[in-house]
Design a protein around this motif. Structure first.
Motif, PDB file in Angstrom:
ATOM      1  N   LEU A  73     -10.829  -5.582  -6.630  1.00  0.00           N
ATOM      2  CA  LEU A  73      -9.696  -6.460  -6.910  1.00  0.00           C
ATOM      3  C   LEU A  73      -8.543  -6.151  -5.953  1.00  0.00           C
ATOM      4  CD1 LEU A  73      -9.614  -6.466 -10.823  1.00  0.00           C
ATOM      5  CD2 LEU A  73     -10.373  -8.307  -9.309  1.00  0.00           C
ATOM      6  N   PRO A  74      -7.668  -7.094  -5.710  1.00  0.00           N
ATOM      7  CA  PRO A  74      -6.516  -6.853  -4.820  1.00  0.00           C
ATOM      8  C   PRO A  74      -5.634  -5.716  -5.331  1.00  0.00           C
ATOM      9  CG  PRO A  74      -6.778  -9.202  -5.268  1.00  0.00           C
ATOM     10  CD  PRO A  74      -7.720  -8.491  -6.190  1.00  0.00           C
ATOM     11  N   SER A  75      -4.961  -5.039  -4.419  1.00  0.00           N
ATOM     12  CA  SER A  75      -4.082  -3.928  -4.785  1.00  0.00           C
ATOM     13  C   SER A  75      -2.868  -4.389  -5.573  1.00  0.00           C
ATOM     14  CB  SER A  75      -3.624  -3.180  -3.526  1.00  0.00           C
ATOM     15  OG  SER A  75      -4.711  -2.492  -2.941  1.00  0.00           O
ATOM     16  N   GLU A  76      -2.581  -5.692  -5.565  1.00  0.00           N
ATOM     17  CA  GLU A  76      -1.453  -6.220  -6.337  1.00  0.00           C
ATOM     18  C   GLU A  76      -1.748  -6.274  -7.829  1.00  0.00           C
ATOM     19  OE1 GLU A  76      -1.184  -8.130  -2.227  1.00  0.00           O
ATOM     20  OE2 GLU A  76      -2.758  -7.653  -3.667  1.00  0.00           O
ATOM     21  N   ILE A  77      -2.942  -5.864  -8.223  1.00  0.00           N
ATOM     22  CA  ILE A  77      -3.317  -5.794  -9.638  1.00  0.00           C
ATOM     23  C   ILE A  77      -3.320  -4.332 -10.080  1.00  0.00           C
ATOM     24  CG2 ILE A  77      -5.240  -6.108 -11.269  1.00  0.00           C
ATOM     25  CD1 ILE A  77      -5.988  -8.610  -9.650  1.00  0.00           C
ATOM     26  N   GLY A  78      -2.769  -4.063 -11.259  1.00  0.00           N
ATOM     27  CA  GLY A  78      -2.673  -2.684 -11.745  1.00  0.00           C
ATOM     28  C   GLY A  78      -1.448  -1.995 -11.195  1.00  0.00           C
ATOM     29  N   CYS A 103      -3.982 -13.594  -2.130  1.00  0.00           N
ATOM     30  CA  CYS A 103      -4.190 -12.145  -2.120  1.00  0.00           C
ATOM     31  C   CYS A 103      -5.421 -11.795  -1.286  1.00  0.00           C
ATOM     32  CB  CYS A 103      -4.372 -11.635  -3.544  1.00  0.00           C
ATOM     33  SG  CYS A 103      -2.892 -11.765  -4.536  1.00  0.00           S
ATOM     34  N   TYR A 104      -5.392 -10.599  -0.751  1.00  0.00           N
ATOM     35  CA  TYR A 104      -6.531 -10.121   0.042  1.00  0.00           C
ATOM     36  C   TYR A 104      -7.446  -9.287  -0.842  1.00  0.00           C
ATOM     37  CZ  TYR A 104      -9.270  -7.557   3.466  1.00  0.00           C
ATOM     38  OH  TYR A 104     -10.314  -6.984   4.176  1.00  0.00           O
ATOM     39  N   PHE A 105      -8.740  -9.595  -0.830  1.00  0.00           N
ATOM     40  CA  PHE A 105      -9.736  -8.837  -1.582  1.00  0.00           C
ATOM     41  C   PHE A 105     -10.421  -7.840  -0.652  1.00  0.00           C
ATOM     42  CE2 PHE A 105      -8.957 -12.470  -4.164  1.00  0.00           C
ATOM     43  CZ  PHE A 105      -9.292 -12.122  -5.463  1.00  0.00           C
ATOM     44  N   GLN A 162      -3.247   3.125  -1.939  1.00  0.00           N
ATOM     45  CA  GLN A 162      -2.335   4.182  -1.517  1.00  0.00           C
ATOM     46  C   GLN A 162      -1.217   3.615  -0.650  1.00  0.00           C
ATOM     47  OE1 GLN A 162      -4.169   7.472   0.501  1.00  0.00           O
ATOM     48  NE2 GLN A 162      -2.383   8.773   0.274  1.00  0.00           N
ATOM     49  N   HIS A 163      -1.592   2.772   0.296  1.00  0.00           N
ATOM     50  CA  HIS A 163      -0.591   2.168   1.183  1.00  0.00           C
ATOM     51  C   HIS A 163       0.395   1.325   0.381  1.00  0.00           C
ATOM     52  CE1 HIS A 163       1.152   0.294   4.739  1.00  0.00           C
ATOM     53  NE2 HIS A 163       0.984  -0.880   4.144  1.00  0.00           N
ATOM     54  N   PHE A 164      -0.120   0.546  -0.552  1.00  0.00           N
ATOM     55  CA  PHE A 164       0.713  -0.347  -1.350  1.00  0.00           C
ATOM     56  C   PHE A 164       1.713   0.439  -2.184  1.00  0.00           C
ATOM     57  CE2 PHE A 164       1.836  -2.872  -5.005  1.00  0.00           C
ATOM     58  CZ  PHE A 164       1.958  -4.158  -4.515  1.00  0.00           C
ATOM     59  N   LEU A 165       1.244   1.440  -2.914  1.00  0.00           N
ATOM     60  CA  LEU A 165       2.127   2.186  -3.810  1.00  0.00           C
ATOM     61  C   LEU A 165       3.162   3.010  -3.056  1.00  0.00           C
ATOM     62  CD1 LEU A 165      -0.353   3.254  -6.612  1.00  0.00           C
ATOM     63  CD2 LEU A 165       1.629   1.783  -6.876  1.00  0.00           C
TER      64      LEU A 165
END
Length: 392
Positions: free
Chosen positions: A266-271, A367-369, A381-384
């Motif tokens: 799932l995309p990193s924008e979830i969770g 969103c990118y999967f 990791q990059h997102f957070l």
């Protein structure tokens, strides 16, 4: 109980009385509960501290729980701690208008203190809390220290009942405990739900001698968001989401399989952790997946939608038992809708959405999967790390 009245209505307390004076008192007086007026017995033994107890089973509702030695001792220790600060606490006062007896009452701040050591009915907890507020008394609930269950250094188990005692300190969920065995206050700060029952939090143990009553009313915390632990949780969810899934997770899996989407990719924008997500019992991986994949991604690019439509969508899922909320009676200046809005703001920050005005959004990009699990973990990791300021 530590306070009872004689047949003339005169109140007597066992506090600071010698054993001989208590024996004499028991021989010369007949006591009753100030609340239900049923007879009580003054018990004086070597194993427990002296106390009054109802002679027979009763439906007296003035106390919030059956009293154990642990609770009685804690109540007396808190009384002595408050008295040492010249706050003139009252032990077990009977509030006639409410038909309630808090463990302690501090008149100068109009604060009723309740030390809760065992589980009580949710309705009883709400009724007592609402009763205090109705007469402008501030209820200060402390949990018994034995209720705190530690799993790891910074991980704890909180039941649904424990969650009811959570209050906001500097806009962050916190819990307050007192342990009559260790004679310490325990502050659980920055409570971050990692699952329905497991939380990440900072525990601070404080000697009462280093604390004032005002410190309990307005405590402070400087704990930060545990990004490392959240990344570990996200990784575990990606790898194990399909093992022993809950009913809400099973419904999400059914939706994902129909879309030919792997839950591990799932995309990193979830969770994404958002400040007010403590309201939502359901995992953010689940409720955010539905909002992003079905509601937002289900609309054409550049389509406009309102916050109200997302909120209505969330409530529709809640009514169908896909989402569930926590009972948080002590939090009065927040709402679960805050968590939904905070999530939309994160999506604005990362470019998935664009905000037109306070409550209107446009879908900006898809969103990118990720293609494989290694890429998914790297993106998490990059997102957070890149957007951690949103979670502090």
């Amino acid at each position: 109980m530590l306070v009872a009245q004689n047949q003339k209505g005169i109140l007597y307390s066992v506090h600071d009385r010698s054993k001989d004076s208590l024996l004499q008192l028991r021989n010369n007086e007949v006591f009753q509960c100030p609340s239900c007026k049923e007879p009580v017995l003054l018990r004086i033994g070597d194993q427990r501290i002296p106390h009054f107890a109802h002679i027979q089973s009763t439906h007296c509702q003035s106390f919030s729980e059956p009293e154990s030695l642990y609770h009685l001792t804690g109540k007396l220790e808190l009384f002595n701690w408050l008295a040492a600060q010249s706050l003139f606490p009252v032990l077990e006062p009977y509030l006639k208008t409410l038909k309630q007896r808090p463990d302690l009452y501090v008149a100068t701040t109009k604060t009723a203190i309740e030390l809760q050591c065992s589980t009580i009915d949710v309705k009883q907890f709400r009724d007592r809390t609402d009763g205090y507020r109705m007469v402008n008394i501030h209820p200060l609930w402390l949990l018994g220290g034995k209720r705190l269950k530690r799993i790891d250094k910074d991980q704890f188990y909180l039941s649904a009942f424990d969650w009811m005692f959570v209050r906001l300190i500097q806009k962050k969920p916190s819990l307050l405990f007192y342990c009559s065995e260790s004679k310490k206050f325990l502050f659980l700060h920055h409570i971050l739900p990692m699952s329905s029952t497991i939380v990440q939090a900072t525990l601070k143990v404080v000697d009462p001698k280093k604390l004032t009553f005002n410190d309990l009313l307005t405590p402070t915390t400087n704990s930060e968001f545990p990004i490392k632990h959240w990344l570990e949780l996200k990784k575990s969810w990606r790898l194990n989401a399909t093992q022993y899934p809950s009913q809400s997770m099973k419904k999400l899996l059914h939706y994902l399989y129909a879309k030919q989407v792997y839950p591990s990719l799932l995309p990193s924008e979830i969770g994404i952790p958002v400040p007010s997500m403590y309201w939502i019992h359901t995992s953010p991986n689940i409720w955010q997946a539905w909002i992003l994949l079905e509601f937002i991604e289900g609309q054409p690019l550049s389509s406009v939608f309102s916050f109200q439509s997302v909120y209505d969508y969330f409530n529709y899922k809640k009514r169908n038992h896909l989402f569930s909320l926590r009972e948080l009676p002590l939090i009065t200046n927040s709402h679960y809708s805050f968590a939904i809005m905070e999530y939309l703001h994160v999506l604005v920050q990362v470019g998935v959405l664009r905000q037109i005005n306070r409550k209107t959004f446009i879908r900006s990009r898809s969103c990118y999967f990720p293609r494989h699990i290694e890429e998914a973990l790297e993106q998490d990791q990059h997102f957070l790390l890149q957007h951690k300021r949103l979670f502090l």
